[in-house]
Motif scaffolding. Structure first.
Motif, PDB file in Angstrom:
ATOM      1  N   ASP A 185       0.830  -1.212   0.000  1.00 21.74           N
ATOM      2  CA  ASP A 185       0.000   0.000   0.000  1.00 21.74           C
ATOM      3  C   ASP A 185       0.862   1.259   0.000  1.00 21.74           C
ATOM      4  OD1 ASP A 185      -2.138  -1.695   0.077  1.00 21.74           O
ATOM      5  OD2 ASP A 185      -2.789  -1.177   2.114  1.00 21.74           O
ATOM      6  N   ASN A 186       1.958   1.227   0.745  1.00 22.02           N
ATOM      7  CA  ASN A 186       2.840   2.396   0.812  1.00 22.02           C
ATOM      8  C   ASN A 186       3.399   2.751  -0.567  1.00 22.02           C
ATOM      9  OD1 ASN A 186       2.565   2.732   3.592  1.00 22.02           O
ATOM     10  ND2 ASN A 186       4.273   1.389   4.063  1.00 22.02           N
ATOM     11  N   TRP A 187       3.880   1.722  -1.294  1.00 22.73           N
ATOM     12  CA  TRP A 187       4.424   1.980  -2.623  1.00 22.73           C
ATOM     13  C   TRP A 187       3.329   2.419  -3.588  1.00 22.73           C
ATOM     14  CZ3 TRP A 187       9.083   3.261  -3.286  1.00 22.73           C
ATOM     15  CH2 TRP A 187      10.138   2.634  -2.654  1.00 22.73           C
ATOM     16  N   ILE A 188       2.163   1.805  -3.498  1.00 20.07           N
ATOM     17  CA  ILE A 188       1.051   2.182  -4.376  1.00 20.07           C
ATOM     18  C   ILE A 188       0.708   3.656  -4.198  1.00 20.07           C
ATOM     19  CG2 ILE A 188      -1.418   1.845  -4.833  1.00 20.07           C
ATOM     20  CD1 ILE A 188      -0.982  -1.130  -4.095  1.00 20.07           C
ATOM     21  N   VAL A 189       0.678   4.105  -2.953  1.00 24.03           N
ATOM     22  CA  VAL A 189       0.369   5.506  -2.664  1.00 24.03           C
ATOM     23  C   VAL A 189       1.447   6.426  -3.230  1.00 24.03           C
ATOM     24  CG1 VAL A 189       0.303   7.201  -0.797  1.00 24.03           C
ATOM     25  CG2 VAL A 189      -1.103   5.152  -0.662  1.00 24.03           C
ATOM     26  N   ILE A 190       2.702   6.036  -3.092  1.00 21.83           N
ATOM     27  CA  ILE A 190       3.797   6.867  -3.614  1.00 21.83           C
ATOM     28  C   ILE A 190       3.720   6.961  -5.134  1.00 21.83           C
ATOM     29  CG2 ILE A 190       6.310   7.059  -3.836  1.00 21.83           C
ATOM     30  CD1 ILE A 190       6.484   5.742  -1.043  1.00 21.83           C
ATOM     31  N   VAL A 191       3.436   5.834  -5.789  1.00 20.87           N
ATOM     32  CA  VAL A 191       3.266   5.832  -7.243  1.00 20.87           C
ATOM     33  C   VAL A 191       2.103   6.748  -7.633  1.00 20.87           C
ATOM     34  CG1 VAL A 191       2.550   4.412  -9.216  1.00 20.87           C
ATOM     35  CG2 VAL A 191       4.282   3.557  -7.620  1.00 20.87           C
ATOM     36  N   ALA A 192       0.998   6.654  -6.897  1.00 25.96           N
ATOM     37  CA  ALA A 192      -0.171   7.486  -7.169  1.00 25.96           C
ATOM     38  C   ALA A 192       0.166   8.973  -7.032  1.00 25.96           C
ATOM     39  CB  ALA A 192      -1.309   7.114  -6.226  1.00 25.96           C
ATOM     40  N   ILE A 193       0.865   9.321  -5.974  1.00 27.03           N
ATOM     41  CA  ILE A 193       1.231  10.723  -5.750  1.00 27.03           C
ATOM     42  C   ILE A 193       2.178  11.206  -6.843  1.00 27.03           C
ATOM     43  CG2 ILE A 193       2.480  12.285  -4.206  1.00 27.03           C
ATOM     44  CD1 ILE A 193       1.279  10.735  -1.852  1.00 27.03           C
ATOM     45  N   ALA A 194       3.069  10.338  -7.331  1.00 20.93           N
ATOM     46  CA  ALA A 194       3.985  10.715  -8.413  1.00 20.93           C
ATOM     47  C   ALA A 194       3.204  11.071  -9.676  1.00 20.93           C
ATOM     48  CB  ALA A 194       4.963   9.577  -8.695  1.00 20.93           C
ATOM     49  N   ALA A 195       2.194  10.251 -10.013  1.00 26.29           N
ATOM     50  CA  ALA A 195       1.365  10.549 -11.187  1.00 26.29           C
ATOM     51  C   ALA A 195       0.604  11.851 -10.992  1.00 26.29           C
ATOM     52  CB  ALA A 195       0.390   9.395 -11.436  1.00 26.29           C
ATOM     53  N   PHE A 196       0.086  12.047  -9.799  1.00 27.84           N
ATOM     54  CA  PHE A 196      -0.674  13.252  -9.463  1.00 27.84           C
ATOM     55  C   PHE A 196       0.205  14.497  -9.557  1.00 27.84           C
ATOM     56  CE2 PHE A 196      -2.147  16.197  -6.096  1.00 27.84           C
ATOM     57  CZ  PHE A 196      -3.418  16.475  -6.565  1.00 27.84           C
ATOM     58  N   LEU A 197       1.412  14.415  -9.010  1.00 26.42           N
ATOM     59  CA  LEU A 197       2.324  15.560  -9.062  1.00 26.42           C
ATOM     60  C   LEU A 197       2.789  15.835 -10.484  1.00 26.42           C
ATOM     61  CD1 LEU A 197       4.473  15.041  -5.837  1.00 26.42           C
ATOM     62  CD2 LEU A 197       2.578  16.633  -6.198  1.00 26.42           C
ATOM     63  N   GLY A 198       2.840  14.778 -11.313  1.00 22.70           N
ATOM     64  CA  GLY A 198       3.162  14.995 -12.712  1.00 22.70           C
ATOM     65  C   GLY A 198       2.130  15.887 -13.377  1.00 22.70           C
ATOM     66  N   HIS A 199       0.864  15.685 -13.032  1.00 19.75           N
ATOM     67  CA  HIS A 199      -0.193  16.534 -13.594  1.00 19.75           C
ATOM     68  C   HIS A 199      -0.078  17.968 -13.069  1.00 19.75           C
ATOM     69  CE1 HIS A 199      -4.129  17.510 -15.285  1.00 19.75           C
ATOM     70  NE2 HIS A 199      -4.355  18.168 -14.159  1.00 19.75           N
ATOM     71  N   LEU A 200       0.179  18.108 -11.780  1.00 16.87           N
ATOM     72  CA  LEU A 200       0.277  19.447 -11.191  1.00 16.87           C
ATOM     73  C   LEU A 200       1.524  20.189 -11.640  1.00 16.87           C
ATOM     74  CD1 LEU A 200      -2.053  18.428  -9.377  1.00 16.87           C
ATOM     75  CD2 LEU A 200      -0.871  19.466  -7.430  1.00 16.87           C
ATOM     76  N   PHE A 201       2.639  19.447 -11.733  1.00 17.73           N
ATOM     77  CA  PHE A 201       3.934  20.061 -12.070  1.00 17.73           C
ATOM     78  C   PHE A 201       4.572  19.288 -13.223  1.00 17.73           C
ATOM     79  CE2 PHE A 201       3.193  20.309  -7.430  1.00 17.73           C
ATOM     80  CZ  PHE A 201       2.999  21.677  -7.312  1.00 17.73           C
ATOM     81  N   PRO A 202       4.024  19.431 -14.436  1.00 24.27           N
ATOM     82  CA  PRO A 202       4.470  18.617 -15.571  1.00 24.27           C
ATOM     83  C   PRO A 202       5.864  18.994 -16.083  1.00 24.27           C
ATOM     84  CG  PRO A 202       2.872  20.243 -16.297  1.00 24.27           C
ATOM     85  CD  PRO A 202       2.922  20.335 -14.794  1.00 24.27           C
ATOM     86  N   LEU A 203       6.663  17.974 -16.276  1.00 25.49           N
ATOM     87  CA  LEU A 203       8.026  18.181 -16.767  1.00 25.49           C
ATOM     88  C   LEU A 203       8.034  18.864 -18.129  1.00 25.49           C
ATOM     89  CD1 LEU A 203      11.098  17.538 -16.495  1.00 25.49           C
ATOM     90  CD2 LEU A 203      10.612  15.358 -17.638  1.00 25.49           C
ATOM     91  N   TYR A 204       7.048  18.543 -18.983  1.00 27.32           N
ATOM     92  CA  TYR A 204       7.059  19.001 -20.373  1.00 27.32           C
ATOM     93  C   TYR A 204       6.523  20.422 -20.555  1.00 27.32           C
ATOM     94  CZ  TYR A 204       6.767  13.878 -20.366  1.00 27.32           C
ATOM     95  OH  TYR A 204       6.939  12.549 -20.076  1.00 27.32           O
ATOM     96  N   TYR A 205       5.939  21.002 -19.523  1.00 31.28           N
ATOM     97  CA  TYR A 205       5.280  22.305 -19.682  1.00 31.28           C
ATOM     98  C   TYR A 205       5.734  23.293 -18.604  1.00 31.28           C
ATOM     99  CZ  TYR A 205       2.324  19.192 -22.431  1.00 31.28           C
ATOM    100  OH  TYR A 205       1.875  18.242 -23.316  1.00 31.28           O
ATOM    101  N   GLY A 206       7.006  23.267 -18.308  1.00 31.65           N
ATOM    102  CA  GLY A 206       7.558  24.224 -17.354  1.00 31.65           C
ATOM    103  C   GLY A 206       7.020  24.072 -15.954  1.00 31.65           C
TER     104      GLY A 206
END
Length: 198
Positions: free
Chosen positions: A81-102
């Protein structure tokens, strides 16, 4: 479990989350860049106003999948569960702070909904139904999102009894509230945009 696999999945989740479905939709459906027009948020509601229902549906589905796919993969690999949550937060932060769009992205509601469904489809659908009910009642997308996301961690903790999911989703909810501060201010002043005119 070997730590390499979860770390690779975290990176992939962030990179997938960084793809802006709203910007892709603006190019496919030929409407104005959502980052520069309307509410200037690259999300479903702004795309609905700028590009119409089909473009909005495309954006919603894409943003949902960005949260759903990494979580489903993490679960299928038997991660804790801990890793699943971290993976989920990584995807979520990608949307909030996308590498491709500054590192300037959306507010994360649809991606969070995908995460919720990925963790537990039944509870995720309850959260989605909560959003839909609040949107119908108040005709304000941001308010519906805030209500649904506030309740989500408690729904998940009650059903899954997982502290990791409860805490992880509280973190996601906190980011969503932070990204919605301008919307909250607009609601207090009575100037927040409606989903549609009644």
């Amino acid at each position: 479990m070997d730590i390499i696999l979860p770390l690779v999945l975290i990176i992939v989740a962030y990179l997938l989350g960084s793809i802006s479905t709203a910007i892709v939709a603006s190019k496919l459906f030929n409407f104005a860049d959502p980052r520069l027009n309307g509410s200037k948020n690259p999300g479903t509601t702004n795309v609905l106003r700028l590009g119409g229902k089909l473009a909005a549906a495309f954006t919603l589905l894409g943003d949902l999948l960005k949260g759903l796919i990494p979580v489903v993969i993490a679960k299928s690999l038997g991660l804790s569960d801990n890793w699943i949550v971290i993976v989920a937060i990584a995807a979520f932060l990608g949307h909030l702070f996308p590498l491709y769009y500054g590192f300037k992205g959306g507010k994360g509601v649809a991606t969070a909904m995908g995460i919720f469904i990925g963790i537990n489809p039944l509870v995720g659908l309850v959260v989605l139904a909560t959003w839909a009910s609040a949107a119908f009642a108040f005709n304000i997308s941001s308010l519906a999102a805030l209500i649904a996301c506030l309740l989500a961690p408690f729904f998940f903790h009650l059903v899954t009894q997982s502290a990791a999911f409860g805490i992880g989703l509280l973190v996601i909810t906190a980011f969503i509230y932070w990204k919605h501060i301008p919307n909250i201010q607009n609601m207090l002043m009575g100037t927040e945009n409606k989903i549609s005119k009644k």
